[in-house]
Write an enzyme that holds these catalytic residues in place. Structure first.
Site, PDB file in Angstrom:
ATOM      1  CB  SER A 192      -1.629  -6.130  -8.881  1.00  0.00           C
ATOM      2  OG  SER A 192      -0.219  -5.444  -9.077  1.00  0.00           O
ATOM      3  CG  HIS A 220      -4.160  -6.342  -6.240  1.00  0.00           C
ATOM      4  ND1 HIS A 220      -4.629  -5.255  -6.852  1.00  0.00           N
ATOM      5  CD2 HIS A 220      -2.941  -6.174  -5.888  1.00  0.00           C
ATOM      6  CE1 HIS A 220      -3.835  -4.604  -7.048  1.00  0.00           C
ATOM      7  NE2 HIS A 220      -2.791  -4.876  -6.655  1.00  0.00           N
ATOM      8  CE  LYS A 251      -4.284  -1.050  -4.938  1.00  0.00           C
ATOM      9  NZ  LYS A 251      -2.778  -1.705  -4.947  1.00  0.00           N
TER      10      LYS A 251
HETATM   11  C1  LIG Z   1      -1.448  -1.125  -4.488  1.00  0.00           C
HETATM   12  C2  LIG Z   1      -0.857  -2.121  -3.671  1.00  0.00           C
HETATM   13  C3  LIG Z   1      -0.271  -1.896  -2.305  1.00  0.00           C
HETATM   14  C4  LIG Z   1      -0.484  -0.503  -1.852  1.00  0.00           C
HETATM   15  O1  LIG Z   1      -1.645  -0.216  -1.403  1.00  0.00           O
HETATM   16  P1  LIG Z   1      -2.023   1.478  -1.221  1.00  0.00           P
HETATM   17  O2  LIG Z   1      -3.089   1.281  -0.510  1.00  0.00           O
HETATM   18  O3  LIG Z   1      -2.396   1.609  -2.633  1.00  0.00           O
HETATM   19  O4  LIG Z   1      -0.914   2.112  -0.687  1.00  0.00           O
HETATM   20  C5  LIG Z   1       0.449  -2.867  -1.607  1.00  0.00           C
HETATM   21  N1  LIG Z   1       0.586  -4.234  -2.157  1.00  0.00           N
HETATM   22  C6  LIG Z   1       0.001  -4.473  -3.307  1.00  0.00           C
HETATM   23  C7  LIG Z   1       0.303  -5.895  -3.903  1.00  0.00           C
HETATM   24  C8  LIG Z   1      -0.523  -3.592  -4.361  1.00  0.00           C
HETATM   25  O5  LIG Z   1      -0.755  -3.613  -5.604  1.00  0.00           O
END
Ligand SMILES: *Cc1c(COP(=O)(O)O)cnc(C)c1O
Length: 408
Positions: A192, A220, A251
């Site tokens: 990310s 992502h 996301k």
């Molecule tokens: C945001 C994120 C998560 C967590 O996901 P959420 O649904 O926001 O808790 C897991 N892994 C990565 C790489 C992330 O960037």
């Protein structure tokens, strides 16, 4: 000093240290405008103003898609607000069951399992797999997300950290583990903060050669890559080679929640043994209903993905023309490198206060010290005019703050 004051003083001292480093976190208080992504009203001590959000993980604006919102409203009207229990005790709703089917189909797996967030899905699954497979060794990419790191730690399994995306280092470590021990390679597809992408095929080849399982965080990437939004592994025809695919509904799908997709046996195992799955109230049915519609929409429609790619390419081209340094990568994430925590925060403040452009500064510990950045996520709904406004604001700030330009 009484006890309470003494404790508060200890907490405040650590917060002061964080402020002195420029790493104290300030949250922007936003009121998003439904149907007008990426616009929002920002409230602050001095009043309020409209901003363009440039750092949302609602990558495609699906959080405001009318069909998603309608599905959520309809589910509230039919099922009410909350799920009313844990999955085991009255909290499994038809919308959860339907969503798990949809997710299994998205990733070409036998089953899927929902969690309250992506964080919880990583934490619960990795900790359960690592703890319950006797002798298991988890091989974790050095840049894995905090939720994976915590899951591995909690499992108490032996952990080997391999250099980020480094196949030679991964192979060296695989070769050094006794052949009979269960092994799990944990990594992400799109990382990310740098926006780079793992060599998934080659990692699967190594997993085959050394008899390891694979655990891929596609948080992502789901919704964004692959003909049906199944992620990078779908795009590359590799979904069947991954043991566990993990994703988020928060996301690109625009709602909230996390999941794994895997064999029926793996999902049943995690369902039966993972504390973070068992002992918590399940997602509101309306959330599941909204996520379901969002996933179905992105299985059918490529329009959002194509428009996002155009916006990403356009922003990169503008930055290149102005010599604003950004990390080149093959994804939708545009990290503009400031490399100083105080300047990074200052830039973001000026963008917000003087230009109505909201991008959160990304500082340590999210990224290593000295690599502080502004992380832009162009969406299908950022117009060319939005992109031009951003580029010209950055152009002015780069001169004002005497920051180094990239070679043209
Ligand atoms: C945001 C994120 C998560 C967590 O996901 P959420 O649904 O926001 O808790 C897991 N892994 C990565 C790489 C992330 O960037």
């Amino acid at each position: 000093m009484d006890q309470k004051t003494r404790f508060d003083a200890a907490f405040s001292a650590q917060l002061d240290a964080l402020r002195a480093e420029g790493n104290y976190r300030w949250f922007a208080n936003l009121e998003r405008h439904a149907g007008d992504f990426p616009r929002a009203t920002r409230r602050h001590a001095g009043g309020q103003g409209d901003v363009t959000v440039w750092c949302s993980n609602d990558y495609l604006g699906m959080g405001q898609h009318p069909a998603v919102a309608e599905a959520m409203k309809a589910a509230i009207d039919s099922c009410g607000a909350g799920a009313g229990g844990t999955r085991n005790i009255s909290g499994t709703n038809v919308h959860h069951v339907e969503l798990e089917r949809e997710l299994a189909d998205l990733h070409g797996k036998e089953a899927a399992l929902l969690f309250t967030s992506g964080y919880v899905s990583n934490w619960a699954t990795l900790s359960t797999l690592g703890a319950r497979l006797p002798g298991c060794v988890i091989l974790s990419d050095a840049l894995n997300h905090a939720s994976m790191i915590e899951g591995v730690r909690h499992s108490r399994a032996e952990k080997r950290i391999w250099k980020h995306n480094d196949l030679a280092d991964l192979e060296r470590q695989l070769a050094s583990i006794e052949p009979g021990r269960p092994k799990l390679i944990a990594f992400e597809s799109v990382y990310s903060m740098d926006g780079d992408i793992a060599p998934i095929r080659e990692i699967c080849d190594l997993a085959d050669r050394y008899g390891a399982m694979t655990y891929l965080d596609e948080v992502h990437a789901v919704g964004l890559y692959g003909p049906r939004g199944g992620g990078v592994a779908e795009r590359e025809g590799l979904m069947d080679r991954i043991t566990v695919i993990e994703g988020t509904l928060g996301k690109a799908f625009g709602v909230v929640g996390g999941y794994i997709a895997a064999s029926a046996a793996v999902c049943d195992f995690v369902r039966s043994f993972a504390s973070g799955f068992i002992f918590t109230t399940s997602l509101p049915p309306a959330v599941a209903a909204g996520a379901c519609v969002s996933i179905r929409h992105l299985k059918e429609s490529d329009a959002e993905r194509l428009a996002q790619r155009r916006a990403v390419a356009l922003l990169r081209a503008r930055l290149d023309r102005l010599g604003i340094p950004h990390l080149p990568n093959p994804s939708h994430i545009v990290p503009v490198m400031v490399k100083d925590p105080v300047k990074c925060k200052l830039l973001s403040d000026i963008l917000l206060d003087e230009h109505g452009i909201y991008v959160q500064p990304i500082n340590y510990p999210t990224v290593p010290k000295g690599t502080e950045r502004l992380r832009f996520t162009p969406s299908p709904l950022h117009s060319e005019a939005d992109i031009d406004r951003l580029a010209s604001a950055l152009h002015g700030l780069w001169s004002q703050c005497a920051l180094a330009r990239a070679a043209a």
